[in-house]
Write a protein that holds these residues in place. Structure first.
Motif, short mmCIF file in Angstrom:
data_model
loop_
_atom_site.label_atom_id
_atom_site.label_comp_id
_atom_site.label_asym_id
_atom_site.label_seq_id
_atom_site.Cartn_x
_atom_site.Cartn_y
_atom_site.Cartn_z
N LEU A 364 0.87 -1.17 0.00
CA LEU A 364 0.00 0.00 0.00
C LEU A 364 0.91 1.23 0.00
N GLU A 365 0.74 2.06 -0.99
CA GLU A 365 1.54 3.29 -0.98
C GLU A 365 0.66 4.39 -0.41
N MET A 366 1.18 5.07 0.61
CA MET A 366 0.38 6.11 1.28
C MET A 366 1.30 7.18 1.85
N THR A 367 0.69 8.24 2.26
CA THR A 367 1.50 9.32 2.85
C THR A 367 1.75 9.02 4.33
N GLY A 368 2.72 9.76 4.87
CA GLY A 368 2.99 9.63 6.30
C GLY A 368 1.77 10.00 7.13
N LEU A 371 -0.53 7.04 7.10
CA LEU A 371 0.05 5.97 7.93
C LEU A 371 -0.22 6.26 9.41
N THR A 372 -0.08 7.52 9.79
CA THR A 372 -0.32 7.91 11.18
C THR A 372 -1.78 7.62 11.58
N ALA A 373 -2.68 7.98 10.68
CA ALA A 373 -4.11 7.72 10.95
C ALA A 373 -4.37 6.21 11.06
N MET A 374 -3.69 5.45 10.19
CA MET A 374 -3.86 4.00 10.21
C MET A 374 -3.36 3.42 11.54
N LEU A 375 -2.26 3.94 12.03
CA LEU A 375 -1.72 3.45 13.30
C LEU A 375 -2.68 3.75 14.45
N HIS A 376 -3.33 4.89 14.39
CA HIS A 376 -4.31 5.21 15.44
C HIS A 376 -5.48 4.23 15.40
N HIS A 377 -5.84 3.78 14.20
CA HIS A 377 -6.90 2.76 14.09
C HIS A 377 -6.40 1.40 14.61
N LEU A 440 -7.44 -2.17 9.13
CA LEU A 440 -6.57 -1.00 8.99
C LEU A 440 -7.33 0.32 8.98
N GLY A 441 -8.63 0.25 8.91
CA GLY A 441 -9.42 1.48 8.89
C GLY A 441 -9.35 2.19 7.55
#
Lengths: 486, 99
Positions: A364-368, A371-377, A440-441
């Motif tokens: 999955l290519e995504m912005t930082g 990624l931060t939002a994904m980690l919170h999920h 992963l939200g």
């Protein structure tokens, strides 16, 4: 025993999970599929009325099972001769369509009341099985956890075609459907876990006498009685078996009283069934030839003691995936690793047993920022409190979480705060990709928009095996990448 | 349904099976076999008229074979093609002495 009572011995296992080999416990040969069968057949030889049932998850967990995609397990279970087998979630690990083939090879009835063909509104399996012993009719109703839907997603066509329906509603339906042909004793074989069993019994189950459960691997010393219904489970593996001694009144044809115990299955109480021992030894000889070769030697043993925390082995494999697939950071669910420890010598058999599922790999290519939002999920409060899924990640990332409220305090990528504008390649397995929104939200609408998806490999285990051919040792693992602080 | 004919000639015990050796009939076959295991020097199981054998039947034979190992053994005689196929698929075809 008064002559007004019929004595029935009801033996039960659950979550055997390919635990076919005997183990040495304090110098005593314990368990193994041949000894389990020996126990069951000994009791059948000694007692008049015996029933043996298995409450799900016979498959997975051994090379023997994996090598033959469950056919070997069916052959062994055929020799065990259970009277009823209720489907567990791992019975679908090779796909539901394959399970239906295995069902045809099975010389025992597989029951499950709550898997349906959606379009036809028809059950896939028999919902229940009646077993008559000593003139008493016992009805065994099979029920399966709804989490099995994750496995069906391996087969897109099947996933669209079937549904797993609410357990409680299905019990009501089966009881209503059989109202004109009632059983003397009704037993639920629930592969839903002890917590759901408790909730089920608490909510009231008129017409149900006992619950024989599975899924949560709960080793019980005595039945848990809720709402008047005894709930039992026999742990997991083949080293023990549950035994009901059930006394049924001949006149009222209702259970008068019962005892229950968890019996050890070891060499002090029974011998091995020579037939099952013969089958098992043949499978072992065939798989040994193929799988007992060293793939890699690590500097130490790496452990994986739990599912809801960072582990050495989890870290090691997250790093390996990241290296093999060129990810900036790789996320791995802890439940894909079945070993409690691995190394220093790792054979192909170890890899097969520790990683029983073959998975595709996606990037999955995504912005930082994403990624931060994904980690919170991923690390939301519920993840830490017994949820089915918990993630670990490769060592380029560090996450610090506050102990009390589980809020993320700090995220570092390569030792620096994550740049919201950075473009990052995030690796995940096919299992996670199929469940991308709950795990992963990431909503489906984001794919192709804020998140670009690329498939990297069809089979992660093959890729790992190839990697080990050229990387005969492992780089040091940085433990402490996921920390909880006050 | 299984018919078992028993014949003893000089401590050679011949058990002839006719019909289906399944879970139900294996109980009786096991009982008969255990009676013969006590005094036999050699046991011959004649399978000419056996049309099917289940796991339970195989269990009786494999247990008896183990028991008879230290004597002159247990021999299977005249397997039909159908029964031979079951022994082949289960990997037991080479386990038993045959005549």
């Amino acid at each position: 025993m008064p002559s007004s009572l019929t004595h029935i011995v009801l033996l039960h296992s659950n979550d055997i999970h390919g635990d076919f080999a005997p183990a040495d416990r304090d110098g005593i040969r314990t368990g193994g599929i041949a000894r389990l069968s020996g126990f069951v057949h000994d009791v059948r030889g000694r007692e008049e009325q015996v029933i043996y049932v298995i409450a799900g998850d016979m498959f997975m967990g051994s090379v023997i099972d994996r090598e033959y995609k469950g056919l070997s397990t069916v052959k062994l279970v055929n020799a065990l001769e259970p009277d009823v087998f209720s489907a567990g979630n791992h019975e679908a690990d090779y796909g539901l369509s394959h399970l239906l083939f295995l069902e045809k090879c099975a010389d025992f009835p597989i029951v499950c009341a709550n898997i349906y063909i959606k379009e036809l509104n028809r059950r896939v399996f028999l919902p229940y099985r009646d077993v008559v012993r000593g003139g008493v009719k016992l009805r065994f109703i099979g029920l399966l956890t709804q989490t099995v839907a994750e496995h069906f997603r391996q087969e897109e066509l099947v996933d669209d075609a079937v549904s797993i329906r609410d357990v409680r509603e299905e019990i009501g339906k089966v009881l209503a459907e059989t109202a004109e042909d009632p059983a003397d004793v009704t037993i639920l074989m629930t592969h839903i876990g002890i917590e759901e069993d408790k909730q089920l019994a608490e909510s009231g189950l008129p017409g149900v006498d006992f619950i024989i459960g599975g899924h949560s691997h709960t080793r019980m010393e005595e039945p848990l009685v809720i709402g008047g219904i005894p709930i039992v489970q026999a742990g997991c593996g083949s080293g023990q078996i549950g035994r009901f001694d059930l006394y049924v009144d001949k006149e009222s044809r209702r259970p008068d009283h019962y005892t229950w115990q968890l019996c050890p299955v070891d060499e002090t109480v029974c011998g091995e069934d020579p037939l099952v021992a013969f089958y098992y030894d043949r499978f072992v000889a065939e798989t040994d030839r193929k799988y007992d070769r060293t793939l890699v030697t690590w500097p130490q043993t790496y452990t994986h003691p739990g599912f809801h925390r960072e582990t050495e082995l989890g870290d090691l494999f997250a790093d390996l995936y990241a290296e093999i697939f060129g990810s900036d950071v790789f996320f791995l669910t802890t439940n894909v690793i079945w070993a409690r420890e691995m190394g220093p010598v790792v054979t192909k058999r170890d890899l097969m047993v520790s990683f029983p599922y073959e998975n595709a790999v996606y990037e999955l290519e995504m912005t930082g920022e994403r990624l931060t939002a994904m980690l919170h999920h991923i690390y939301r409060r519920e993840a830490w409190e017994g949820a089915n899924i918990f993630f670990l990640f490769s060592g380029t990332l560090s996450v610090e979480v506050r102990s009390g409220d589980r809020e993320i305090r700090e995220i570092l990528y390569r030792g620096e705060p994550v740049d919201p504008a950075a473009h990052l390649r995030v690796g995940i397995t096919g299992y996670v990709f199929r469940n991308i929104t709950p795990f992963l939200g990431i909503g489906q609408e984001e794919i192709g928009d804020t998140v670009t998806v690329r498939k990297l490999a069809d089979n992660d285990r093959d890729a790992m095996e190839r990697h080990f051919e050229t990387h005969r040792t492992a780089a040091p693992v940085r433990f402490g990448r996921l920390t909880c602080t006050d | 349904m299984l018919n078992i004919t028993e014949e003893v000639i000089d401590r050679e015990h011949i058990l002839s099976l006719e019909g289906r050796l399944d879970t139900v009939s294996a109980v009786e076959f096991d009982r008969v076999m255990n009676e013969h295991l006590k005094g036999a020097r050699r046991i011959v199981v004649d399978l000419t008229k056996l049309i099917y054998i289940s796991s339970a039947g195989l269990r009786v034979l494999i247990s008896a074979r183990k028991f008879m190992k230290e004597r002159d053994g247990l021999v299977l005689r005249n397997m039909s093609d159908g029964v031979r196929e079951i022994f082949r698929v289960t990997g037991m075809i080479d386990l038993f002495e045959q005549e």
